[in-house]
Scaffold this motif. Sequence first.
Motif, short mmCIF file in Angstrom:
data_model
loop_
_atom_site.label_atom_id
_atom_site.label_comp_id
_atom_site.label_asym_id
_atom_site.label_seq_id
_atom_site.Cartn_x
_atom_site.Cartn_y
_atom_site.Cartn_z
N ASN A 37 0.93 -1.26 -0.06
CA ASN A 37 0.06 -0.02 0.22
C ASN A 37 1.08 1.25 -0.06
N THR A 39 1.32 5.59 -0.05
CA THR A 39 0.56 6.97 -0.04
C THR A 39 1.03 7.92 -0.81
N LYS A 89 -6.28 9.37 2.94
CA LYS A 89 -5.80 8.99 3.98
C LYS A 89 -6.10 9.39 5.24
N SER A 99 -4.11 13.63 0.85
CA SER A 99 -3.26 12.66 0.43
C SER A 99 -4.23 11.40 0.37
N THR A 101 -4.45 6.91 -0.17
CA THR A 101 -3.64 5.61 -0.01
C THR A 101 -4.07 4.65 -1.25
N LYS A 103 -4.10 0.91 -2.60
CA LYS A 103 -3.98 -0.32 -1.98
C LYS A 103 -3.49 -1.51 -2.77
#
Length: 307
Positions: A37, A39, A89, A99, A101, A103
């Motif tokens: 994952n 960011t 995030k 931001s 994420t 995955k």
Amino acid sequence: MMSVGTSASLLWAALCLWVLVSASGGQRTITAEPGQNVTLTCRAPSSSENRTVEWTRPGLDPDYVFVYRNKKFDPTNQHPSFKERVELKDSQMKDGDVSVTLKNVTFTDTGIYECRVAQGQTKAPELINITHLRVSADITAEPGQNVTLTCRAPSSSEIRAVEWTRPGLDPDHVFVYRNNQPDPTNQHPSFKERVELKDSQMKDGDVSVTLKNVTFTDTGTYECRVLQSQSKAPELTNITHLTVNSAGHTGGHSGAEGDQGGHVGLAVGLLVLAVLTAAVVSLTYRKLRGQKKQSSAPADKAGLCDV
């Protein structure tokens, strides 16, 4: 004339400004491995309300990775490959943190990601940040092994061409597949008859290749590009870093054999050193003993005469 203290203050202020600008904008590169994952960092320029947040990846159709609009996630035009894989995030977007994420990244996620934000005082989303994501695999091999350089086409569409290259070589082609067959025209000589498709049928878009009998000179970065029916040019799909180790190998033996050979060589070397040392000590002792006998001979003669 400006004082030293004033100059130092201005220099410090300029340094702080540079750090802030670098942290909040510009382009950054992230390297990840498949399955991780990551960011994608972005921060709004002010504390005003974030009306819209857009994450896009130019070149895709549609190019939307993630869209936040009307105080909620908007999946309307999101590219299918990012479905249920991207989220904020911080859902509260505290301090302007927009931001996201991403995955379970795959090789096909490699690319440029752009972050745009529309705030209360702006009319349209403004470009805030650019992130270059590289999803690559690291392979370590020993001389003589066969290795698989993994790559999968971005979609199930027809595969028109596959290009495996190694930047820095001239020519840089490792393997090329086009017109339904391998094309060795511009292949680098060091890869002749050593590279082939892992699956000649390329089922499920598998365009991985097998590199046979690797050597130390095969160490490097390999890039996979795929041309499909809907694309105009081969698209970078995967990056693989191959390292062929040299430690523990003598004359092409395996690691265990190499270690064993090294221990035997060390033992033989120590034995030879011990023999040479003993020989030197023996010769030195004999030489000193001979000198002692020579120096004591006149004294013995004189004693005989006195008797």
